[in-house]
Design a protein around this motif. Structure first.
Motif, mmCIF file in Angstrom:
data_model
loop_
_atom_site.group_PDB
_atom_site.id
_atom_site.type_symbol
_atom_site.label_atom_id
_atom_site.label_comp_id
_atom_site.label_asym_id
_atom_site.label_seq_id
_atom_site.Cartn_x
_atom_site.Cartn_y
_atom_site.Cartn_z
ATOM 1 N N LEU A 185 -5.351 -5.086 -41.583
ATOM 2 C CA LEU A 185 -4.201 -5.160 -40.683
ATOM 3 C C LEU A 185 -3.394 -6.443 -40.922
ATOM 4 N N ILE A 186 -4.080 -7.567 -41.067
ATOM 5 C CA ILE A 186 -3.377 -8.840 -41.318
ATOM 6 C C ILE A 186 -2.640 -8.793 -42.650
ATOM 7 N N THR A 187 -3.301 -8.242 -43.673
ATOM 8 C CA THR A 187 -2.656 -8.103 -44.982
ATOM 9 C C THR A 187 -1.427 -7.211 -44.898
ATOM 10 N N CYS A 188 -1.531 -6.149 -44.108
ATOM 11 C CA CYS A 188 -0.404 -5.228 -43.907
ATOM 12 C C CYS A 188 0.775 -5.946 -43.270
ATOM 13 N N ILE A 189 0.517 -6.760 -42.240
ATOM 14 C CA ILE A 189 1.589 -7.494 -41.558
ATOM 15 C C ILE A 189 2.261 -8.487 -42.505
ATOM 16 N N PHE A 190 1.444 -9.242 -43.270
ATOM 17 C CA PHE A 190 1.998 -10.204 -44.215
ATOM 18 C C PHE A 190 2.827 -9.500 -45.291
ATOM 19 N N THR A 191 2.364 -8.321 -45.700
ATOM 20 C CA THR A 191 3.104 -7.579 -46.732
ATOM 21 C C THR A 191 4.455 -7.109 -46.211
ATOM 22 N N PHE A 192 4.512 -6.662 -44.966
ATOM 23 C CA PHE A 192 5.781 -6.229 -44.380
ATOM 24 C C PHE A 192 6.759 -7.403 -44.216
ATOM 25 N N ILE A 193 6.213 -8.602 -43.896
ATOM 26 C CA ILE A 193 7.087 -9.756 -43.621
ATOM 27 C C ILE A 193 7.462 -10.526 -44.887
ATOM 28 N N LEU A 208 -1.028 0.078 -44.175
ATOM 29 C CA LEU A 208 -1.029 0.601 -42.809
ATOM 30 C C LEU A 208 -1.749 1.946 -42.747
ATOM 31 N N GLY A 209 -1.549 2.783 -43.770
ATOM 32 C CA GLY A 209 -2.243 4.063 -43.824
ATOM 33 C C GLY A 209 -3.748 3.891 -43.931
ATOM 34 N N ILE A 210 -4.180 2.899 -44.717
ATOM 35 C CA ILE A 210 -5.615 2.624 -44.847
ATOM 36 C C ILE A 210 -6.194 2.191 -43.502
ATOM 37 N N PHE A 211 -5.468 1.310 -42.807
ATOM 38 C CA PHE A 211 -5.946 0.839 -41.506
ATOM 39 C C PHE A 211 -6.046 1.988 -40.509
ATOM 40 N N VAL A 212 -4.985 2.782 -40.405
ATOM 41 C CA VAL A 212 -4.976 3.905 -39.461
ATOM 42 C C VAL A 212 -6.071 4.909 -39.813
ATOM 43 N N GLY A 213 -6.286 5.155 -41.130
ATOM 44 C CA GLY A 213 -7.314 6.090 -41.553
ATOM 45 C C GLY A 213 -8.708 5.633 -41.148
ATOM 46 N N CYS A 214 -9.022 4.354 -41.402
ATOM 47 C CA CYS A 214 -10.341 3.813 -41.031
ATOM 48 C C CYS A 214 -10.524 3.829 -39.517
ATOM 49 N N PHE A 215 -9.462 3.495 -38.791
ATOM 50 C CA PHE A 215 -9.517 3.500 -37.328
ATOM 51 C C PHE A 215 -9.782 4.911 -36.811
ATOM 52 N N ALA A 216 -9.068 5.873 -37.378
ATOM 53 C CA ALA A 216 -9.199 7.261 -36.930
ATOM 54 C C ALA A 216 -10.583 7.823 -37.234
ATOM 55 N N VAL A 217 -11.122 7.487 -38.412
ATOM 56 C CA VAL A 217 -12.449 7.982 -38.785
ATOM 57 C C VAL A 217 -13.503 7.492 -37.792
ATOM 58 N N GLY A 218 -13.430 6.224 -37.393
ATOM 59 C CA GLY A 218 -14.384 5.682 -36.431
ATOM 60 C C GLY A 218 -14.319 6.385 -35.087
ATOM 61 N N VAL A 219 -13.098 6.651 -34.619
ATOM 62 C CA VAL A 219 -12.928 7.333 -33.326
ATOM 63 C C VAL A 219 -13.417 8.775 -33.402
#
Length: 288
Positions: A120-128, A144-155
């Motif tokens: 997530l931090i890497t994603c934010i730095f990449t966008f900025i 961002l897709g990787i973060f959302v994917g990992c988050f969704a898999v856990g849930v």
């Protein structure tokens, strides 16, 4: 569900020698219905399950007279209605206890592990800033897709485990035929207690863990516990000393299905104290 193979491997190394009936009675009848006593984490569930299986192994090599003395039961006449009611009050109903589940807010918060935070931090730095101070939108969306994917898999995995826990709670039979005071009765399976004598026939679901004291051409499907679809032959005979089967041939396990034959089962464990109950607890376990 945690991998059961290491558990079964360890069980296979445990001794099968019979202990004294008094020792077994003290350990196997220490069942409580106080919800504050429920297992708190997966490690305790596995340890408790291992001890429970070893106790069933010890019961499998005991003489019928020893079992009757241990459980103050009679395999011919069964319990009296008064004694059954007293034990129901003492040990609780024969149903899997529902573990307190974490809130979905906490489930979502737990997905923020170290790896996901780094992504997530890497994603934010990449966008900025991106590469050389210029925003890198395409790479940012990939991260961002990787973060959302990992988050969704856990849930989703948490949701899947909750569904499995609910399924385990529904596997027990609704009604059971028992012998009480020398007569046959059909009772609600939730009212079964240690010492009850249950009559089984093909098509029945075994309502509790117990010792098979009589049998005729008995075949049982244990897929709910082992995952194997092959039917297993069961009998009232004591297993060989060399047997390494974690589920002895004269022990009936809760929620397994009688495919063929008839049997008489002396109930040893009920509810969350059965092997299925331990599995359900490991799926629905809550952390303090």
């Amino acid at each position: 569900l945690p991998d059961q193979k290491p558990l079964l491997d360890r069980l296979n190394t445990l001794p099968t020698r019979t202990s004294q009936a008094s020792t077994v009675s003290v350990r196997m009848l220490q069942m409580k219905k106080d919800p504050n006593e429920r297992v708190k984490n997966v490690e305790e569930v596995v340890a408790s399950s291992s001890a429970q299986l070893q106790e069933l192994k010890e019961a499998s090599v005991m003489d019928i007279s020893e079992l009757e003395s241990t459980y103050n039961a009679n395999c011919d006449c069964g319990l009296s209605q008064q004694r059954a009611a007293s034990r129901l009050e003492k040990y609780g109903s024969n149903e899997v206890e529902k573990a307190k589940q974490k809130s979905w807010v906490r489930v979502c918060f737990e997905q923020l592990n170290l790896l996901n935070i780094i992504v997530l931090i890497t994603c934010i730095f990449t966008f900025i800033w991106g590469d050389e101070g210029e925003p890198d939108i395409s790479t940012g969306f990939v991260l961002l897709g990787i973060f959302v994917g990992c988050f969704a898999v856990g849930v989703v995995m948490e949701w899947f485990c909750r569904r499995k826990f609910a399924d385990c709670s529904k596997l027990s039979a609704a009604k059971s035929k028992v012998i009480r005071s020398g007569e046959e009765f059909e009772v609600c399976s939730t009212s079964l207690v240690p010492g009850d004598v249950v009559l089984l026939k093909d098509g029945d679901t075994i309502p509790a863990d117990g010792r098979i004291v009589e049998s005729q051409d008995l075949l049982v499907n244990q897929a709910v516990l082992t995952g194997e679809s092959k039917d297993v032959s069961k009998s009232c005979e004591k297993p060989d000393d060399s047997s390494t089967d974690p589920f002895p041939s004269n022990i009936g396990m809760a929620s397994t299905a009688v495919v063929h034959g008839t049997a008489k089962l002396l109930v040893l464990r009920t509810g969350s104290n059965t092997q299925l109950g331990h599995i359900a607890q490991s799926l629905g376990v809550s952390e303090s």
